[in-house]
Design a protein around this motif. Structure first.
Motif, PDB file in Angstrom:
ATOM      1  N   ARG A 147      -9.290   2.487  -0.800  1.00  0.00           N
ATOM      2  CA  ARG A 147      -8.808   1.330  -0.051  1.00  0.00           C
ATOM      3  C   ARG A 147      -8.465   1.740   1.381  1.00  0.00           C
ATOM      4  O   ARG A 147      -7.618   2.611   1.601  1.00  0.00           O
ATOM      5  CB  ARG A 147      -7.562   0.761  -0.736  1.00  0.00           C
ATOM      6  CG  ARG A 147      -7.008  -0.484  -0.082  1.00  0.00           C
ATOM      7  CD  ARG A 147      -6.098  -1.226  -1.025  1.00  0.00           C
ATOM      8  NE  ARG A 147      -4.938  -0.431  -1.416  1.00  0.00           N
ATOM      9  CZ  ARG A 147      -3.746  -0.544  -0.827  1.00  0.00           C
ATOM     10  NH1 ARG A 147      -3.559  -1.384   0.153  1.00  0.00           N
ATOM     11  NH2 ARG A 147      -2.735   0.197  -1.252  1.00  0.00           N
ATOM     12  N   GLY A 166      -3.461  -3.734  -6.275  1.00  0.00           N
ATOM     13  CA  GLY A 166      -2.618  -4.922  -6.147  1.00  0.00           C
ATOM     14  C   GLY A 166      -1.473  -4.954  -7.149  1.00  0.00           C
ATOM     15  O   GLY A 166      -0.592  -5.808  -7.069  1.00  0.00           O
ATOM     16  N   ASP A 192      10.329 -10.211 -10.346  1.00  0.00           N
ATOM     17  CA  ASP A 192      11.120 -11.221  -9.648  1.00  0.00           C
ATOM     18  C   ASP A 192      10.366 -12.547  -9.570  1.00  0.00           C
ATOM     19  O   ASP A 192      10.927 -13.577  -9.294  1.00  0.00           O
ATOM     20  CB  ASP A 192      11.418 -10.747  -8.222  1.00  0.00           C
ATOM     21  CG  ASP A 192      10.173 -10.227  -7.511  1.00  0.00           C
ATOM     22  OD1 ASP A 192       9.430  -9.434  -8.125  1.00  0.00           O
ATOM     23  OD2 ASP A 192       9.930 -10.610  -6.356  1.00  0.00           O
ATOM     24  N   GLN A 235      -0.359   2.715   4.652  1.00  0.00           N
ATOM     25  CA  GLN A 235       0.707   1.985   3.937  1.00  0.00           C
ATOM     26  C   GLN A 235       1.706   2.964   3.330  1.00  0.00           C
ATOM     27  O   GLN A 235       2.917   2.792   3.456  1.00  0.00           O
ATOM     28  CB  GLN A 235       0.073   1.122   2.835  1.00  0.00           C
ATOM     29  CG  GLN A 235       1.074   0.198   2.151  1.00  0.00           C
ATOM     30  CD  GLN A 235       0.488  -0.426   0.870  1.00  0.00           C
ATOM     31  OE1 GLN A 235      -0.721  -0.391   0.650  1.00  0.00           O
ATOM     32  NE2 GLN A 235       1.344  -0.980   0.048  1.00  0.00           N
ATOM     33  N   LYS A 295       6.836  -6.864  -9.938  1.00  0.00           N
ATOM     34  CA  LYS A 295       6.871  -8.317  -9.685  1.00  0.00           C
ATOM     35  C   LYS A 295       7.629  -9.067 -10.768  1.00  0.00           C
ATOM     36  O   LYS A 295       7.290 -10.200 -11.092  1.00  0.00           O
ATOM     37  CB  LYS A 295       5.439  -8.845  -9.509  1.00  0.00           C
ATOM     38  CG  LYS A 295       4.662  -8.002  -8.489  1.00  0.00           C
ATOM     39  CD  LYS A 295       3.313  -8.524  -8.170  1.00  0.00           C
ATOM     40  CE  LYS A 295       2.533  -7.461  -7.392  1.00  0.00           C
ATOM     41  NZ  LYS A 295       1.218  -7.857  -7.004  1.00  0.00           N
ATOM     42  N   THR A 313       3.617   0.748  -3.355  1.00  0.00           N
ATOM     43  CA  THR A 313       5.007   0.348  -3.139  1.00  0.00           C
ATOM     44  C   THR A 313       5.913   1.058  -4.143  1.00  0.00           C
ATOM     45  O   THR A 313       6.963   1.599  -3.788  1.00  0.00           O
ATOM     46  CB  THR A 313       5.150  -1.187  -3.350  1.00  0.00           C
ATOM     47  OG1 THR A 313       4.149  -1.843  -2.581  1.00  0.00           O
ATOM     48  CG2 THR A 313       6.516  -1.683  -2.959  1.00  0.00           C
TER      49      THR A 313
END
Ligand code: GDP
Length: 299
Positions: A144, A114, A254, A150, A252, A119
């Motif tokens: 996972r 997570g 942002d 992904q 993250k 990404t």
């Protein structure tokens, strides 16, 4: 980015010193109090903040003993030095970012589930692709369900070749095969995505260690959610204790990230932040330059 807000607050605190007519204990304490508050509000680890405060005080007090020294400058420099040593880790981050073309750079990504690892692997590949590298992605996450899909989806979108398996269950085997295949195909950037877990568990760390042994990465990047705050130091330390973490990417940034966890993670891993993620899209990814960040504190 909120790290900039932290920078602004520290600059403001330092201006108290610059504007004071004379620098006595009271002014110094008031300035340090503002810096401490700003750092704690930004989620920097309490112990690190205490250390910074004590070190600056010691240096300021020593300055009292020396004749003719500019106390303002000494305090200012002490604050900047302390922040630099927290953030810059003593490692030149440019060396870690300026990869050499034409040789197989194997970069392994680690982090909790997570955090944004998968990404970030693709964002990282896309960043170097733009610079003329020939990146490739290896999915060594067999834990996972959906991890390979992904990665495949992201990689396809960015037109980066990928390797993975739906049947092989040993991530170290997949990682080794993927790296070998892409080395043969003359890729000069081979990115290995590993499994995360919700918690720091022994099995995660053992798996990570095995993947690292099998792929002999040139650099291991620890991906951390920029908003995790006080837990950052322990988490970063646990990863660093298992594999040779060489750099950090914060994701993250942002969102609600206060950035202070980052300072703690850097201090724990002694590895610089090289990039930050600023959104879910593949181009929401930027370089982070720790020295420039600290340098800006003094305006
Ligand atoms: P992994 O489990 O560590 O591989 O994490 P993923 O790559 O699957 O990311 C987890 C979630 O975080 C996904 O919904 C991503 O879109 C999101 N994410 C990753 N990086 C960023 C970022 O920089 N900003 C934001 N807002 N979301 C991100």
């Amino acid at each position: 980015m909120v790290l900039n807000e932290l920078g602004q607050k520290i600059s403001q605190a330092l201006s108290m010193i610059q504007n004071a007519e004379s620098i006595d204990e009271k002014v110094l304490d008031a300035c340090l109090k503002e810096i401490v508050t700003a750092l704690l509000q930004a989620d920097v680890n309490v112990r690190l903040v205490g250390k910074l405060r004590d070190n600056v005080k010691t240096r300021a007090n020593n300055a009292d003993k020396g004749a003719g020294l500019n106390k303002r400058k000494i305090i200012e420099k002490a604050v900047v030095d302390e922040l630099s040593s927290m953030l810059s880790s003593g490692v030149d981050e440019k060396k870690l970012v300026d990869l050499k073309k034409g040789q197989p750079n194997v970069i392994m990504f680690v982090g909790l589930q997570g955090a944004g690892k998968t990404t970030t692997c693709t964002k990282y590949g896309a960043y170097y692709k733009k610079k003329g590298f020939k990146p490739a992605l290896v999915c060594a996450d067999t834990f996972r369900a959906g991890a390979f899909d992904q990665l495949k989806q992201n990689a396809t979108k960015m037109q980066i070749p990928f390797y993975g398996s739906y049947t092989e269950t040993d991530p170290a085997v997949i990682a080794a095969k993927g790296v070998e295949e892409f080395k043969k195909a003359n890729h000069d950037l081979i990115i290995v995505d590993t499994s995360g877990r919700h918690k720091q568990e022994d099995s995660l760390f053992e798996e990570m260690r095995q993947v690292s042994v099998m792929t002999k990465p040139d650099l291991i990047i620890f991906v951390m959610d920029g908003s995790i705050g006080q837990a950052a130091e322990d988490q970063a330390k646990a990863f660093k204790d298992t594999v040779e973490v060489g750099a950090v990417i914060l994701t993250k940034m942002d969102g609600h990230a206060k950035g202070g966890g980052a300072l703690s993670a850097v201090a724990a891993t002694k590895s610089p932040i090289v990039f930050i993620g600023t959104g879910e899209h593949m181009d929401e990814f930027e370089r982070f330059e720790p020295n420039a960040f600290v340098g800006r504190l003094l305006g």
